[in-house]
Design an enzyme around this catalytic site. Structure first.
Site, PDB file in Angstrom:
ATOM      1  N   LYS A 191       0.832  -1.220   0.000  1.00 57.43           N
ATOM      2  CA  LYS A 191       0.000   0.000   0.000  1.00 57.43           C
ATOM      3  C   LYS A 191       0.858   1.257   0.000  1.00 57.43           C
ATOM      4  CE  LYS A 191      -2.213  -0.931   3.871  1.00 57.43           C
ATOM      5  NZ  LYS A 191      -1.666  -2.235   4.270  1.00 57.43           N
TER       6      LYS A 191
ATOM      7  N   ARG B 181      -9.144   0.979   9.109  1.00 58.51           N
ATOM      8  CA  ARG B 181      -8.775  -0.400   9.439  1.00 58.51           C
ATOM      9  C   ARG B 181      -9.865  -1.100  10.239  1.00 58.51           C
ATOM     10  NH1 ARG B 181      -2.876   0.510   9.090  1.00 58.51           N
ATOM     11  NH2 ARG B 181      -1.721  -1.436   9.330  1.00 58.51           N
TER      12      ARG B 181
ATOM     13  N   ARG C 130      11.350  -5.769   4.120  1.00 60.72           N
ATOM     14  CA  ARG C 130      11.204  -4.337   4.380  1.00 60.72           C
ATOM     15  C   ARG C 130      11.841  -3.987   5.719  1.00 60.72           C
ATOM     16  NH1 ARG C 130       5.133  -2.265   4.387  1.00 60.72           N
ATOM     17  NH2 ARG C 130       5.090  -3.259   6.414  1.00 60.72           N
TER      18      ARG C 130
ATOM     19  N   ARG D 272      12.114  -0.992  11.014  1.00 57.98           N
ATOM     20  CA  ARG D 272      10.870  -1.020  11.789  1.00 57.98           C
ATOM     21  C   ARG D 272      10.822  -2.273  12.645  1.00 57.98           C
ATOM     22  NH1 ARG D 272       5.632   0.067   8.060  1.00 57.98           N
ATOM     23  NH2 ARG D 272       4.658  -1.020   9.806  1.00 57.98           N
TER      24      ARG D 272
ATOM     25  N   ARG E  65       0.191  -9.126  13.206  1.00 54.59           N
ATOM     26  CA  ARG E  65      -0.409  -8.056  12.393  1.00 54.59           C
ATOM     27  C   ARG E  65      -1.319  -8.644  11.318  1.00 54.59           C
ATOM     28  NH1 ARG E  65       4.530  -5.077  10.376  1.00 54.59           N
ATOM     29  NH2 ARG E  65       3.064  -3.641   9.415  1.00 54.59           N
TER      30      ARG E  65
HETATM   31  P1  AMP Z   1       1.105   0.557   8.866  1.00 51.62           P
HETATM   32  O1  AMP Z   1       2.314   1.361   8.594  1.00 51.62           O
HETATM   33  O2  AMP Z   1      -0.120   1.041   8.131  1.00 51.62           O
HETATM   34  O3  AMP Z   1       1.325  -0.927   8.689  1.00 51.62           O
HETATM   35  O4  AMP Z   1       0.750   0.772  10.412  1.00 51.62           O
HETATM   36  C1  AMP Z   1       1.667   0.395  11.426  1.00 51.62           C
HETATM   37  C2  AMP Z   1       0.927   0.242  12.748  1.00 51.62           C
HETATM   38  O5  AMP Z   1       0.312   1.498  13.106  1.00 51.62           O
HETATM   39  C3  AMP Z   1      -0.219  -0.764  12.740  1.00 51.62           C
HETATM   40  O6  AMP Z   1       0.234  -2.101  12.970  1.00 51.62           O
HETATM   41  C4  AMP Z   1      -1.075  -0.240  13.884  1.00 51.62           C
HETATM   42  O7  AMP Z   1      -0.506  -0.569  15.123  1.00 51.62           O
HETATM   43  C5  AMP Z   1      -0.958   1.267  13.714  1.00 51.62           C
HETATM   44  N1  AMP Z   1      -1.999   1.807  12.814  1.00 51.62           N
HETATM   45  C6  AMP Z   1      -1.799   2.424  11.614  1.00 51.62           C
HETATM   46  N2  AMP Z   1      -2.962   2.797  11.062  1.00 51.62           N
HETATM   47  C7  AMP Z   1      -3.931   2.410  11.937  1.00 51.62           C
HETATM   48  C8  AMP Z   1      -5.348   2.491  11.906  1.00 51.62           C
HETATM   49  N3  AMP Z   1      -6.002   3.045  10.873  1.00 51.62           N
HETATM   50  N4  AMP Z   1      -6.034   1.983  12.976  1.00 51.62           N
HETATM   51  C9  AMP Z   1      -5.392   1.439  14.012  1.00 51.62           C
HETATM   52  N5  AMP Z   1      -4.059   1.302  14.088  1.00 51.62           N
HETATM   53  C10 AMP Z   1      -3.315   1.783  13.051  1.00 51.62           C
END
Ligand code: AMP
Length: 197
Positions: free
Chosen positions: A14, A89, A128, A134, A146
């Site tokens: 994404k 989400r 990644r 990360r 996740r």
């Molecule tokens: P991402 O970079 O989108 O994979 O997000 C990394 C982490 O941030 C996720 O595993 C969640 O812990 C948190 N996170 C990001 N976006 C959301 C969201 N829309 N709702 C809840 N947690 C989020």
């Protein structure tokens, strides 16, 4: 305005595609993951609040991300449209997004899901993690958590957009450029419809 939700499991690509689409279509890219990580590196109160959940691979509370997105929408100024990446989400977040957009007489034009086989996701996230550093990308049990959280709490968001006739699946098993072309043709088709109507 032309607003897109780019959806899919962690590691589906994404972020990579959202950046390319934002440039190509002049859209404002809103990634809740990027925003939360920036808060964590600043060690702000918000960053401290979400750190533990992010490091475990759990979702942060709906109200936290909804208020982040709300503030971004209010302060956006004159933009062509938004590309939402990693948000919504949960169905609660999707409903809140619709409401915030409706308040400005706006809506989501299309929700595109990037589809990648599950065993491929784990490999991509681990790769990644090697370059990004990360922590939630580096530990297999956190990566698996996740994906579990996605399957249990997030995947159902697709039904929300299916019910609105806005759901479009796109395979991301090919190269970055191949997937970008698939995404661009879906978006171009909808832009044409939007222009004609
Ligand atoms: P991402 O970079 O989108 O994979 O997000 C990394 C982490 O941030 C996720 O595993 C969640 O812990 C948190 N996170 C990001 N976006 C959301 C969201 N829309 N709702 C809840 N947690 C989020």
């Amino acid at each position: 305005m032309f607003n897109i939700v780019l959806f899919g499991p962690p590691g589906a690509g994404k972020g990579t595609q959202a950046v390319k689409l934002a440039v190509a279509y002049n859209l404002e890219h809103l990634s809740t993951g990027d925003i939360l990580r920036a808060e964590m590196s600043k060690n702000s109160p918000l960053g401290q609040k979400v750190k533990n959940l992010i490091e475990k691979g759990e979702l942060v509370p709906d109200e936290t991300v909804i208020s982040i997105i709300g503030e971004k929408l209010r302060n956006a100024g004159n933009v062509v449209g938004f590309i939402f990446d990693g948000f919504p989400r949960t169905v609660e977040q999707a409903k809140a997004l619709d409401k915030m957009l409706a308040d400005e007489a706006l809506e989501i034009a299309v929700m595109i899901t990037l589809e990648v086989e599950e065993n491929e996701l784990i490999e991509r996230i681990r790769l990644r993690g090697e370059s990004s550093g990360r922590t939630d990308d580096s530990d297999t049990s956190i990566i698996k958590n996740r994906i579990r959280v996605y399957n249990e709490q997030t995947a159902t968001v697709a039904d929300y957009y299916k019910n609105q006739g806005k759901y479009v699946p796109v395979s991301n098993m090919g190269t970055i450029d191949e997937t970008f072309s698939l995404l661009a043709s879906e978006i171009d088709r909808r832009l044409q419809i939007a222009i004609k109507s």
